[in-house]
Design an enzyme around this catalytic site. Sequence first.
Site, PDB file in Angstrom:
ATOM      1  N   ASP A 282     -84.471  -6.786 -45.167  1.00 54.98           N
ATOM      2  CA  ASP A 282     -84.328  -6.216 -46.499  1.00 54.98           C
ATOM      3  C   ASP A 282     -83.460  -7.180 -47.313  1.00 54.98           C
ATOM      4  O   ASP A 282     -82.944  -8.180 -46.799  1.00 54.98           O
ATOM      5  CB  ASP A 282     -83.735  -4.798 -46.444  1.00 54.98           C
TER       6      ASP A 282
HETATM    7  C1  BGC Z   1     -84.695  -2.179 -50.947  1.00 54.74           C
HETATM    8  C2  BGC Z   1     -86.093  -2.370 -50.404  1.00 54.74           C
HETATM    9  C3  BGC Z   1     -86.912  -3.214 -51.351  1.00 54.74           C
HETATM   10  C4  BGC Z   1     -86.203  -4.522 -51.566  1.00 54.74           C
HETATM   11  C5  BGC Z   1     -86.961  -5.483 -52.454  1.00 54.74           C
HETATM   12  C6  BGC Z   1     -84.066  -3.475 -51.385  1.00 54.74           C
HETATM   13  O1  BGC Z   1     -82.893  -3.256 -52.090  1.00 54.74           O
HETATM   14  O2  BGC Z   1     -83.914  -1.553 -49.967  1.00 54.74           O
HETATM   15  O3  BGC Z   1     -86.692  -1.133 -50.176  1.00 54.74           O
HETATM   16  O4  BGC Z   1     -88.193  -3.402 -50.840  1.00 54.74           O
HETATM   17  O5  BGC Z   1     -84.940  -4.256 -52.165  1.00 54.74           O
HETATM   18  O6  BGC Z   1     -86.965  -5.097 -53.754  1.00 54.74           O
END
Ligand code: BGC
Length: 757
Positions: A282
């Site tokens: 993530d």
């Molecule tokens: C979130 C994810 C997301 C990623 C990309 C993160 O802050 O937890 O769910 O896919 O950002 O935007």
Amino acid sequence: MMKELCILLALVGETLCLGAATDDKMDSFVSSLMKKMTLREKIGQLNLQPAGNITTGGAMDTEVGGLVMKGELGAILNQTGKDEIRAIQEVAVKRSRLGIPLLVGLDVIHGYKTILPIPLAQACSWDIPAIEGGARIAAEECSSDGISWTYSPMVDIALDARWGRIMEGSGEDPYLGSLIAAALVRGYQGDFKERHNIMACLKHYALYGAAEAGRDYNTVDMSRWRMFNQYMPPYEAAVRAGVGSVMTSFNIVDGQHATANPWLLQEVLRRKWGFEGFVVTDYASITEMTSWGFGSQKENGIKALKAGTDMDMCAQAFLHHCEAAVSEGLLTEQDIDQACRRVLEAKYKLGLFKDPYKHCDMSDKEQAQHIFTPEHRRAARDLAAETFVLLKNDGGVLPLKKQGKVALIGPNADTTDGLLGSWCVVRPQRDAYPSLLGAMKEYLQGQAEMLYAQGCNLTDDERQDKAGFANAPYRTVPRVDSHQALAEAMQVAAQADVIVYAGGEGAEWSGESHSRADLSLPECQKKLLAALQSLGKPLVMLNFSGRPTAMGWEKEHLPVLMNVWFGGTETGPALCDVLFGDKSPSGHLTVSLPQTTGQEPLYYNHLNTGRPVRDDDDTFRQYQSNYFEVSNGPAFPFGFGLTYTTFRYGEMKVEQDGRNVTASVSVSNTGESEAAEVVQCYIRDVACRYARPVRELKGFERITLRPGQTQTVSIRLTEQELGSYDAEGNLFFEPGEFDIMMGGNSRDVQTKRITVK
Ligand code: BGC
């Protein structure tokens, strides 16, 4: 010249092996490509960065463009627009040494431009084919605008409604969550052969939904027995449905970060479940590992890669440290090769080597036939209408008549942005779809008169208001003077025959980084509702929310209550369909709605404890498992939802054939409207060597019945449904007594006890 030859070779190689994209062909294609790659280029494939702001003319001159040209970037995120994406893809294909195309990712969570209901709402439809269709629409739209990879489905089971990201998942049940997880994967990916198939990314692996106290990014800790039974099934289902990629979660699991957790990533994900795609972190997770106390970025990058993470989102830890780590003997080239191979295979499966521009080569005219089309909006409207959950309808106030004077009052009545919910990276222009007020005016034109007043703020608490809209693209509801707004609303309501109140949460009060410590309706809204009610006119409360609202007050005071979540761009027309009876409500809760916040985490499939108290028992019982202030049960239970007709359940029959059990019940529509019912089947294993919940959903069928029509629903249960997981994640079945239950929600069921030998 050399560079162009290489691109050509790569492309010709692909063309030669087009036919059926068998694994062998993919293997040999990727192997021959990797032979040409330097270690640095292989590491580059493991690097994922936000694109920044690419423009069509200047893609090469951006920071990202520089990385792409050097072969130091495998994928981008957060870039939209087919022309801009094409510009950066051209840099990858034409200006990097080997011309390897980029993977282009985005959070397409509940639609692209046609915004569908938030995922939690979609789940409340219990309509698996419609949910799969929604994912197909999202894929068609975003793949017509350059996107080839979505960070969806989010399948985290969430039991604590304080957590804002509960809106992104399907609720509290692992069985239903598994069916939805697999449906979303199918909807996005298809078989990867069609132009509009994109790669899905299962997230957040694992257990992110169990963040303590519902506070985002917080500690997670639980037994393996619990995770396998309550949290893991939807991840496993998505893997078994062939999901192409998996995103790790921000939290720890068993004391180790999910991003550098060999047990999660190798033992469970790959060995137990057979995952063959690639794993991405993530956002900047590897950087965050230092704050968790796991050491330096270099150490954490190495740990993550060794554990089985293949791609680094936004930390650049792999790019900065892996090469040195190989020369120092801390990583092997095989470690890098393995991750690189997985990323290249994903690109191959998507057909990007064959046509790197397949998702960004449409003309504007052609694109318009795929994005925000009347067909997509129609499907979104139909799906939205299935997500509204009618909780109370005292006096049969609903459906409303299309006549007289209808007053629409409340902070969510005349907002368009405020209908969408969190996670709409791309959204249509504000005037491209109606607010609820706009939709009702059009719908009732010539039949009834519409009156309107905002009536109050979403909240008068400034801290909450500011936080709620902190990272919203814009304010969804204007701020008003409370006294004046209340007076105006009362004036308007005084002229009306019926009052519809549209309130609840703001669209941006849920989603990432939007945890709440108080789940009840803000005081200013309660005050307005109480004032409206004092007029003695029919009053309908529409509760917009991205999470379960604590419903104690509403349940006691309001006669008509419908939870409408955030229904997306077609919320307005869909609500008209249901409010005025063109369609009957059919949503059923997939989360328990608490009486009060202090009951959280609250879920129907809890254990009995050694000192159980019935859910509806209001008396405080000394030395029993209960609270001083409230009974244990929710205000409205899992599976619950009313409609405009009544259903009569016949006597449930349970038949056994060895260890296979079939539970059947006839359901009749005894009212006057056609409506859908979700017939649910639960089990309880009465005695087992591992504790089992008081109820577990194991099957359901969504049926539509005309007035007077009867249908029998049969649910088949095998050892698999009757069994459960041990602490190693192995499914086992133990013979003995089981309660089999069927009904229209998790509370009101018929039960038969059987013995399965
Ligand atoms: C979130 C994810 C997301 C990623 C990309 C993160 O802050 O937890 O769910 O896919 O950002 O935007």
